[in-house]
Design a protein around this motif. Structure first.
Motif, PDB file in Angstrom:
ATOM      1  N   ARG A  12       0.826  -1.204   0.000  1.00 27.96           N
ATOM      2  CA  ARG A  12       0.000   0.000   0.000  1.00 27.96           C
ATOM      3  C   ARG A  12       0.862   1.256   0.000  1.00 27.96           C
ATOM      4  O   ARG A  12       0.464   2.299  -0.551  1.00 27.96           O
ATOM      5  N   ALA A  13       2.029   1.171   0.608  1.00 32.33           N
ATOM      6  CA  ALA A  13       2.906   2.336   0.697  1.00 32.33           C
ATOM      7  C   ALA A  13       3.762   2.539  -0.543  1.00 32.33           C
ATOM      8  O   ALA A  13       4.371   3.601  -0.713  1.00 32.33           O
ATOM      9  N   ALA A  14       3.809   1.537  -1.391  1.00 29.21           N
ATOM     10  CA  ALA A  14       4.634   1.639  -2.597  1.00 29.21           C
ATOM     11  C   ALA A  14       4.087   2.708  -3.531  1.00 29.21           C
ATOM     12  O   ALA A  14       2.875   2.927  -3.601  1.00 29.21           O
ATOM     13  N   PRO A  15       4.954   3.428  -4.238  1.00 30.43           N
ATOM     14  CA  PRO A  15       4.482   4.460  -5.179  1.00 30.43           C
ATOM     15  C   PRO A  15       3.647   3.832  -6.291  1.00 30.43           C
ATOM     16  O   PRO A  15       3.930   2.726  -6.760  1.00 30.43           O
ATOM     17  N   GLN A  16       2.600   4.530  -6.667  1.00 33.30           N
ATOM     18  CA  GLN A  16       1.708   4.043  -7.706  1.00 33.30           C
ATOM     19  C   GLN A  16       2.306   4.321  -9.087  1.00 33.30           C
ATOM     20  O   GLN A  16       2.632   5.464  -9.415  1.00 33.30           O
ATOM     21  N   ALA A  17       2.436   3.261  -9.862  1.00 29.75           N
ATOM     22  CA  ALA A  17       2.975   3.415 -11.220  1.00 29.75           C
ATOM     23  C   ALA A  17       1.881   3.880 -12.171  1.00 29.75           C
ATOM     24  O   ALA A  17       0.690   3.669 -11.934  1.00 29.75           O
TER      25      ALA A  17
END
Length: 223
Positions: A12-17
């Motif tokens: 959830r914390a990963a940057p959205q591509a």
């Protein structure tokens, strides 16, 4: 925190591509064929015959006037006693005097045993052909159901040389497949075949043992 919760938190914390752009298929094919001369009708016919022979299929050149008589001769040569056909060709087949005509005019459950065990050959129309791979395009419908090209030991297919295309993309584009396709479309290259784990081909294991393409051409293209 559990391992599962930790993984989900990191996701959830990963940057959205950003969403990838859809492939530009027409541009890809244009680039692949850049600099190549446009295919000719004669080249398409020759290549289709070559590829179909590679797949153990047979191509017989006929005209719009003589194809029923040629089919009758082929039936005699191959010992065909019954020929399954659809309504579009009934008149032409009867006029040619072909014996054992068997129209596909009933639901399969009404004559399954006869269809599977006592039908020597079938004749179907085609929507076109692909020269690059020696492939027939067949779109079954209510007049010519799918079983016609899958069940009888010998499959005769009527192909108009005017509907030969260089490749699959060309056929899809020229015939506007995106505007509507049937629930089932068939791409047929040669008779039925299968292979074992060593890639040894066996023909006729799960369908027609023979495929004979009656290619409609002009008089000057018969040879």
């Amino acid at each position: 925190m559990s391992a599962r919760a930790n993984i989900l938190q990191r996701l959830r914390a990963a940057p959205q591509a950003t969403s990838p752009l859809p492939p530009d298929v027409p541009a890809f094919h244009a680039a692949c064929h850049a600099g190549l001369a446009a295919g000719t009708r004669a080249a398409r016919i020759a290549l289709f015959c070559e590829k179909m022979a590679f797949w153990h299929g047979e191509v017989v050149r006929v005209t719009r006037a003589n194809w029923p008589q040629t089919l009758r001769e082929l039936c005699v040569t191959k010992g065909v006693r019954s020929l399954l056909h659809g309504e579009p060709h009934t008149a032409a087949l009867r006029a040619a005097g072909i014996g054992g005509l068997k129209p596909y005019d009933r639901p399969v459950d009404a004559w399954k045993k006869e269809l599977f065990e006592d039908t020597d050959a079938s004749l179907t129309s085609t929507r076109g052909g692909i020269a690059e791979t020696g492939t027939l395009i067949i779109w079954p419908d209510v007049d010519e159901p799918r079983l016609m090209s899958l069940v009888p030991p010998i499959h005769f297919a009527l192909l108009d040389a005017d509907q030969l295309y260089d490749d699959l993309f060309g056929a899809m584009r020229e015939q506007r497949w995106s505007s509507g396709m049937p629930t089932n479309a068939l791409l047929v290259s040669g008779p039925s075949k299968t292979a074992d784990i060593q890639v040894t081909l066996a023909y006729g294991a799960h369908g027609p043992k023979e495929l004979v393409v009656l290619m409609l051409v002009n008089e000057e293209e018969l040879k």
